[in-house]
Design a protein around this motif. Structure first.
Motif, PDB file in Angstrom:
ATOM      1  N   GLY A 155       5.269   9.411 -16.748  1.00  0.00           N
ATOM      2  CA  GLY A 155       4.012   8.805 -17.153  1.00  0.00           C
ATOM      3  C   GLY A 155       3.453   7.849 -16.118  1.00  0.00           C
ATOM      4  N   SER A 156       4.299   7.280 -15.256  1.00  0.00           N
ATOM      5  CA  SER A 156       3.824   6.357 -14.216  1.00  0.00           C
ATOM      6  C   SER A 156       3.342   7.088 -12.974  1.00  0.00           C
ATOM      7  CB  SER A 156       4.946   5.387 -13.843  1.00  0.00           C
ATOM      8  OG  SER A 156       5.336   4.613 -14.951  1.00  0.00           O
ATOM      9  N   GLY A 157       3.894   8.251 -12.693  1.00  0.00           N
ATOM     10  CA  GLY A 157       3.530   8.971 -11.481  1.00  0.00           C
ATOM     11  C   GLY A 157       4.739   9.661 -10.896  1.00  0.00           C
ATOM     12  N   LYS A 158       4.484  10.548  -9.926  1.00  0.00           N
ATOM     13  CA  LYS A 158       5.573  11.344  -9.374  1.00  0.00           C
ATOM     14  C   LYS A 158       6.350  10.607  -8.283  1.00  0.00           C
ATOM     15  CE  LYS A 158       4.619  14.626  -6.550  1.00  0.00           C
ATOM     16  NZ  LYS A 158       4.148  15.883  -5.945  1.00  0.00           N
ATOM     17  N   ARG A 159       5.796   9.522  -7.736  1.00  0.00           N
ATOM     18  CA  ARG A 159       6.499   8.793  -6.670  1.00  0.00           C
ATOM     19  C   ARG A 159       7.427   7.754  -7.303  1.00  0.00           C
ATOM     20  NH1 ARG A 159       1.554   6.672  -3.182  1.00  0.00           N
ATOM     21  NH2 ARG A 159       1.044   5.979  -5.302  1.00  0.00           N
ATOM     22  N   LYS A 207      10.345  17.394  -9.962  1.00  0.00           N
ATOM     23  CA  LYS A 207       9.020  16.889 -10.332  1.00  0.00           C
ATOM     24  C   LYS A 207       8.689  15.553  -9.662  1.00  0.00           C
ATOM     25  CE  LYS A 207       9.430  18.959 -14.935  1.00  0.00           C
ATOM     26  NZ  LYS A 207       9.416  18.679 -16.388  1.00  0.00           N
ATOM     27  N   PHE A 208       9.677  14.927  -9.024  1.00  0.00           N
ATOM     28  CA  PHE A 208       9.470  13.583  -8.496  1.00  0.00           C
ATOM     29  C   PHE A 208       9.684  13.542  -6.987  1.00  0.00           C
ATOM     30  CE2 PHE A 208      10.945  13.084 -12.898  1.00  0.00           C
ATOM     31  CZ  PHE A 208       9.910  12.335 -13.424  1.00  0.00           C
ATOM     32  N   LEU A 225      17.947   0.771 -14.693  1.00  0.00           N
ATOM     33  CA  LEU A 225      16.744  -0.061 -14.751  1.00  0.00           C
ATOM     34  C   LEU A 225      15.563   0.748 -14.227  1.00  0.00           C
ATOM     35  CD1 LEU A 225      18.069  -3.448 -13.258  1.00  0.00           C
ATOM     36  CD2 LEU A 225      18.020  -2.751 -15.651  1.00  0.00           C
ATOM     37  N   LEU A 226      14.494   0.811 -15.001  1.00  0.00           N
ATOM     38  CA  LEU A 226      13.268   1.479 -14.570  1.00  0.00           C
ATOM     39  C   LEU A 226      12.127   0.468 -14.681  1.00  0.00           C
ATOM     40  CD1 LEU A 226      11.700   4.018 -13.698  1.00  0.00           C
ATOM     41  CD2 LEU A 226      11.295   4.473 -16.144  1.00  0.00           C
ATOM     42  N   PHE A 227      11.533   0.128 -13.532  1.00  0.00           N
ATOM     43  CA  PHE A 227      10.389  -0.784 -13.479  1.00  0.00           C
ATOM     44  C   PHE A 227       9.117   0.045 -13.405  1.00  0.00           C
ATOM     45  CE2 PHE A 227      13.918  -3.170 -11.761  1.00  0.00           C
ATOM     46  CZ  PHE A 227      13.743  -4.442 -12.272  1.00  0.00           C
ATOM     47  N   THR A 228       8.247  -0.138 -14.381  1.00  0.00           N
ATOM     48  CA  THR A 228       6.894   0.405 -14.286  1.00  0.00           C
ATOM     49  C   THR A 228       5.932  -0.763 -14.059  1.00  0.00           C
ATOM     50  OG1 THR A 228       6.595   0.272 -16.686  1.00  0.00           O
ATOM     51  CG2 THR A 228       7.506   2.324 -15.791  1.00  0.00           C
ATOM     52  N   LYS A 229       4.666  -0.468 -13.970  1.00  0.00           N
ATOM     53  CA  LYS A 229       3.703  -1.510 -13.636  1.00  0.00           C
ATOM     54  C   LYS A 229       3.623  -2.610 -14.694  1.00  0.00           C
ATOM     55  CE  LYS A 229       2.206   0.531  -9.846  1.00  0.00           C
ATOM     56  NZ  LYS A 229       2.347  -0.059  -8.501  1.00  0.00           N
ATOM     57  N   ASP A 230       3.983  -2.280 -15.935  1.00  0.00           N
ATOM     58  CA  ASP A 230       3.814  -3.266 -16.991  1.00  0.00           C
ATOM     59  C   ASP A 230       5.031  -3.414 -17.891  1.00  0.00           C
ATOM     60  OD1 ASP A 230       3.702  -0.775 -18.043  1.00  0.00           O
ATOM     61  OD2 ASP A 230       1.852  -1.068 -19.205  1.00  0.00           O
ATOM     62  N   LYS A 231       6.141  -2.768 -17.581  1.00  0.00           N
ATOM     63  CA  LYS A 231       7.282  -2.824 -18.490  1.00  0.00           C
ATOM     64  C   LYS A 231       8.560  -2.580 -17.705  1.00  0.00           C
ATOM     65  CE  LYS A 231       6.768  -0.974 -22.567  1.00  0.00           C
ATOM     66  NZ  LYS A 231       6.692   0.004 -23.702  1.00  0.00           N
ATOM     67  N   GLU A 281       0.842  -1.194   0.000  1.00  0.00           N
ATOM     68  CA  GLU A 281       0.000   0.000   0.000  1.00  0.00           C
ATOM     69  C   GLU A 281       0.878   1.244   0.000  1.00  0.00           C
ATOM     70  OE1 GLU A 281      -2.595  -0.228   3.290  1.00  0.00           O
ATOM     71  OE2 GLU A 281      -3.578  -2.085   2.622  1.00  0.00           O
ATOM     72  N   SER A 282       0.380   2.302  -0.584  1.00  0.00           N
ATOM     73  CA  SER A 282       1.108   3.572  -0.691  1.00  0.00           C
ATOM     74  C   SER A 282       2.515   3.361  -1.211  1.00  0.00           C
ATOM     75  CB  SER A 282       1.154   4.298   0.675  1.00  0.00           C
ATOM     76  OG  SER A 282       1.917   3.540   1.609  1.00  0.00           O
ATOM     77  N   SER A 283       2.635   2.479  -2.221  1.00  0.00           N
ATOM     78  CA  SER A 283       3.943   2.184  -2.784  1.00  0.00           C
ATOM     79  C   SER A 283       4.271   3.196  -3.876  1.00  0.00           C
ATOM     80  CB  SER A 283       3.965   0.773  -3.354  1.00  0.00           C
ATOM     81  OG  SER A 283       3.031   0.643  -4.402  1.00  0.00           O
TER      82      SER A 283
END
Length: 1013
Positions: A121-125, A152-153, A64-70, A26-28
């Protein structure tokens, strides 16, 4: 680098695990950013751990950048080419690999801006691993591009998330951790212990740091490398996670990565910690060694060892790590509150790529939960302890540290490190004579010497009794723990087992005498009884037809004469007759059986011949069946590989038992590449006996001290055939007393033979015995070396031996490190301690001179072994030995029916252990009777109360006084008038002792060097 191949399946499986754990929080963070630059070769960070876990390699200068789907990867060209193979998976995670050049270019900036755009594009966190500061040209270029967008992050720490994901290991990872633990155990046992003992034994001037550096270089030692290769470890894959730590001399840092000091090693308390990495996975082990410890130090160490074992037992899936530490602290506060302030601040941590995981720690404030698959370093330590009896300032402060690597499973924790931490194995005594020498001047002038000259026992003082009670109490507590562990292990071992009926099911046997009717003997066509020895068959005429019956279906045959007729009766095997297992037949519903057949004839000679032929055939068939059963467990050995190009090492003129061929002839025992060869001469031209190292379970050397033989004994894993007999024990020996050296009947004896000659002859015999011992022991050591330590040498301990009857005769049974043996006479007796589950002592009751021992094996189908008629005076020594080798024992007043007990156990082992297991035997044992003693010791009465109570009893009459009181007064009245009280008798005994005693100079036993207890 282009030859590197990645495990595509493992990569996508682990990336999905990481993404699922990230999404579950949660709140990740909205994305995960992991940047790797260049690091020192010996430093392992969480970033490096992620690379090794995902790729199996470390890819420097990579983003390495992990997003929710890539997964976005930015790296140099050669590395990108290797990573391209990861796109071959069908259902894997989508990859976006971007190539950058080593020199700063606009294309590099565009690639990094692409990564920043994906982040936005994924979010500021954005999740990052805080505390790590990577550095390289590629990282500096990234920092310059990212600096314009940093505001911005919102950067969040995902180090705990990474730790949690890496904490749970897969099977392949646990296998590497086990090998790392094995390497640490081998180095500790095979190298460090011997080096440390040699330093103190020879009084070498070696510093702690110098010994640590020797241990670091031990991986290249030949003996250590052999052990590791033998156990399946590749030495090239082993590296040190940190420099080995060796501490002594009063300055201790109770940690696994402590620094070794440059001070000289001090013979007091020595701490050693090893952190070993095998294929990138770490395992740690730490041990404390005590040199000439005091009783208080031994007591503290025993408690610490018990505490560490308790901690291992508390490692259960679902338990919070903080709860484990709190339980440990409460345990110390309950049992040894004086040590509570000396306890270390944690009880261990999760390990893996990193030696010390700073997130998953067994500390009071850690709320992380243990899970199956975690590899944990379990440790217990005491620091800043004071030794008031130490004369040297370096020994006045000491610390203890015990650490092992364990893996958490669904059934509990399994310890992976195997080096022993028992008090007997970590205690060394070099100055056993010093206490006696120091105590000698303090002896009072009027005190009797050490030799007891009266019936008054000098050792029954209250202090000695308290010490005996303390030892007995510790033994009871240890036995209680062993029985509880045995019960838990039994429940786990037989979980899901359905048991049996307690006996082996009979095997259905089917016989085929002839494949077709044309194979019947031609004589059978004449309607006569035919005994076909070739087919082991009787062909009987029944209603004009020749019917074959295999000889195994014939139970018995009888012949009787009645008048002019002879009757031949054949009793056949059929169900319901109470026959043995070997005669079991198929009793299906559709089967019909003939129980007997009777034939009548007037040809007496013919029927007698048939009766004799059937009897002989039945006897030969039974003999063949017995031989077949005897050979059932014979395993065919590999071929012996002879030594080529050199003469094999030989031990000449030795005899072998059992005999291979009738007569006894001396021959040589030779060591070859993979085993031993003995060329035994005999009537038939000689027999060659080959024994392979991989079939030897135990190797014993027994010296000829107080024995007639010096011998090397081999106990095999699988029996072999010697001649026509099966044997599992082979012995090679030489007689210590030889008639060739007997000079009692020659000319020298007739001319002169006095005391000097007898003394000289005794000295010659002692020299011969010492020479024989050295020769045989050296040859046994060469066997161990030739086998690459596949076989280890064991030696009986005669000083703790006891007598008993394991077979037919009363013999001396001697414990060894791994066994209980009798090797001097046949039949040999070899009992492996590791195979024993429980020892029950029978007929232990007051008034009996002997008791019996029953050894119950872990393989419950094995018949328990009985050792009868053991002297009762050796009961306490045997209990001490059983307790020292961690064998649980119970005792009882009567003999039990073990055949029926084992049938009950094997019929339903799960139900047996659910009903308490072996606890029904512990009713009168040491493990169970501690409560009664504690209850009795709660009552106390002062002398004044005792005197007043006695006076009250004298003044008032008992309510139960009667004729019995009058009779007792009449019987004992004279004794009360003439008897003396206890004080007067004790005073007379003391005066008698002082009168007869003679002062003698204090003597002390010679110093024992390097005695490991």
């Amino acid at each position: 680098m282009s030859d590197k191949k990645l495990d595509v399946e493992a990569f996508h499986r682990r990336v999905k695990r990481l993404l699922n754990a990230w999404k579950a929080e949660e709140s990740s963070a909205d994305s995960l950013l992991i940047i790797h630059g260049k690091t020192a070769p010996d430093i392992y960070t969480k970033t490096i751990a992620i690379h090794l876990w995902l790729f199996g390699y470390e890819f420097s200068d990579t983003v390495l950048l992990f997003t929710k789907d890539k997964l976005h990867i930015t790296t140099y060209r050669k590395k990108a080419k290797i990573l391209e193979s990861l796109n071959s998976a069908k259902d894997g995670v989508e990859l976006d690999i971007t190539v950058v050049s080593k020199e700063p270019t606009p294309e590099n900036k565009a690639a990094y801006e692409k990564i920043i755009g994906a982040m936005a594009g994924s979010g500021k966190r954005v999740g990052v691993i805080k505390g790590e500061k990577p550095s390289s040209n590629a990282v500096n270029e990234w920092n310059e591009v990212f600096a314009g967008s940093a505001d911005k992050f919102d950067m969040q720490d995902v180090g705990p998330l990474v730790s949690d994901v890496l904490a749970v290991k897969e099977k392949a990872e646990i296998a590497q951790a086990k090998k790392a633990a094995m390497v640490g155990s081998v180095v500790m046992d095979e190298y460090f212990v011997d080096e440390m003992a040699g330093i103190f034994d020879e009084e070498k001037a070696v510093t702690n740091l110098q010994l640590a550096e020797k241990v670091e270089a031990s991986l290249s030692a030949k003996a250590v490398a052999k052990q590791l290769n033998q156990k399946g470890a590749d030495v090239d894959m082993v590296e040190w996670s940190s420099l080995p730590s060796v501490q002594s001399g009063g300055q201790f840092d109770v940690g696994l990565e402590a620094q070794s000091s440059r001070s000289r090693m001090f013979a007091g308390t020595v701490l050693c910690a090893l952190n070993v990495r095998y294929l990138m996975y770490n395992a740690s082990v730490a041990r404390t060694f005590m040199i000439d410890p005091t009783p208080e130090q031994e007591k503290n160490y025993a408690f610490l060892l018990q505490l560490q074992r308790q901690i291992v037992g508390w490692l259960q899936p679902g338990t919070t790590m903080g709860a484990v530490y709190r339980k440990a602290a409460a345990y110390v506060q309950e049992h040894r509150p004086d040590l509570a302030d000396h306890m270390v601040r944690d009880c261990g941590f999760v390990t893996g790529f990193e030696v010390h995981d700073g997130v998953n720690v067994l500390a009071a404030d850690c709320s992380r939960v243990l899970a199956a698959g975690m590899v944990v370093v379990v440790r217990a330590g005491l620091q800043n302890l004071a030794n008031a009896k130490a004369s040297d300032a370096r020994g006045q402060t000491y610390a203890y540290h015990i650490a092992d690597t364990a893996v958490v499973t669904d059934a509990g924790a399994e310890v992976l490190t195997t080096c022993s931490c028992e008090p007997n194995d970590v205690s060394f005594f070099f100055n056993d004579d010093e206490p006696a020498a120091e105590a000698a001047p303090k002896r009072e002038a009027g005190r009797a010497p050490a030799t007891r000259t009266s019936a008054v026992l000098s050792s029954k003082f209250r202090s000695d009794e308290r010490e005996e009670e303390s030892n007995a109490r510790q033994r009871r507590e240890h036995q209680k723990e062993l029985l509880e562990r045995l019960q838990t292990e039994g429940m786990r071992r037989f979980a899901g087992s359905e048991g049996g009926d307690g006996s082996e099911a009979p095997t259905v046997r089917r016989f085929e005498s002839y494949k077709r009717e044309t194979a019947l003997p031609s004589e059978a066509r004449s309607g006569r009884i035919v005994v076909d020895e070739r087919a082991d068959t009787l062909v009987l005429p029944i209603y004009g037809m020749a019917v074959p019956f295999h000889i195994a279906t014939v139970k018995s045959v009888s012949k009787s004469d009645e008048g002019e007729y002879v009757y031949l009766r054949l009793n056949l095997v059929s169900p319901g007759q109470g026959v043995g297992k070997k005669d079991a037949l198929d009793d299906g519903a559709g089967s019909t059986f003939v129980r007997s057949l009777t034939f009548r004839s007037t040809d007496v000679a013919r029927m007698a011949e048939i009766h004799h032929a059937i009897t002989s055939l039945k006897r030969d068939q039974a003999k063949r069946e017995a031989e077949k059963a005897q050979l059932a467990d014979i395993v065919e050995q590999d071929r012996l590989v002879p030594v080529v190009g050199q003469r094999p090492q030989r031990l000449p003129d030795v005899f072998m038992r059992p005999l291979a061929d009738g007569k006894r002839f001396p021959a040589a025992l030779e060591i070859h590449s993979n085993g031993l060869r003995y060329m035994a001469a005999g009537r038939s031209g000689g027999t060659t006996v080959d024994i392979l190292f991989n079939n030897v379970r135990h190797l014993f050397f027994q010296p000829c001290d107080r024995e007639l033989l010096v011998l090397i004994h081999l106990h095999l894993k699988n029996p072999v055939m010697l001649g026509k007999k099966k044997t599992q024990d082979i012995q090679f020996y030489r007689e210590a007393s030889d008639a060739a050296f007997d000079e009692t009947g020659n000319r020298r004896r007739r001319i002169r033979y006095g005391d000097e000659d007898e003394i000289e002859a005794e000295q010659d015999e002692l020299r011969r015995r010492r020479q024989l011992n050295r020769e045989f022991e050296a040859f046994a050591a060469r066997i161990v070396e030739a086998s690459n330590h596949q076989v280890e040498l064991d030696k009986p301990f005669r000083n703790i031996a006891f007598t008993g009857v394991p077979a037919r005769a009363n013999v001396l049974l001697q414990p060894t490190v791994e066994c209980l043996v009798h090797l001097s006479d046949t039949p040999f007796f070899v009992l492996t301690v590791a195979d024993v589950e429980l020892v029950h002592l029978e007929r232990v009751q007051f008034g009996l001179k002997n008791f019996d021992m029953v050894f119950v094996f872990r393989d419950l189908k094995r018949t328990p072994v009985h050792v009868n008629t053991v002297p009762m005076k050796q009961l306490d020594d045997i209990k001490e030995w059983l307790d020292s080798v961690n064998l649980p024992f119970t005792e009882g007043p009567v003999n039990l029916n073990w055949t029926q007990i084992m049938k009950t156990v094997t019929r339903d082992p799960v139900g047996f252990y659910e009903d308490g297991g072996w606890s029904f035997l512990a009713h009168d044992s040491d493990a169970e009777d501690s409560g009664s003693e504690e209850e009795e010791s709660e009552f106390s009465m002062s002398e004044d109360e005792l005197v007043s109570s006695e006076s009250d009893d004298d003044d008032g009459e008992s309510d139960f006084a009667g004729e019995s009181d009058d009779e007792s007064e009449g019987d004992y009245d004279d004794d009360e008038e003439s008897g003396e009280d206890w004080d007067e008798l004790e005073a007379k005994a003391k005066a008698y002792d002082e009168k007869r005693s003679r002062p003698s100079p204090a003597t002390s036993a010679p110093a024992r060097k390097r005695v490991r207890r």
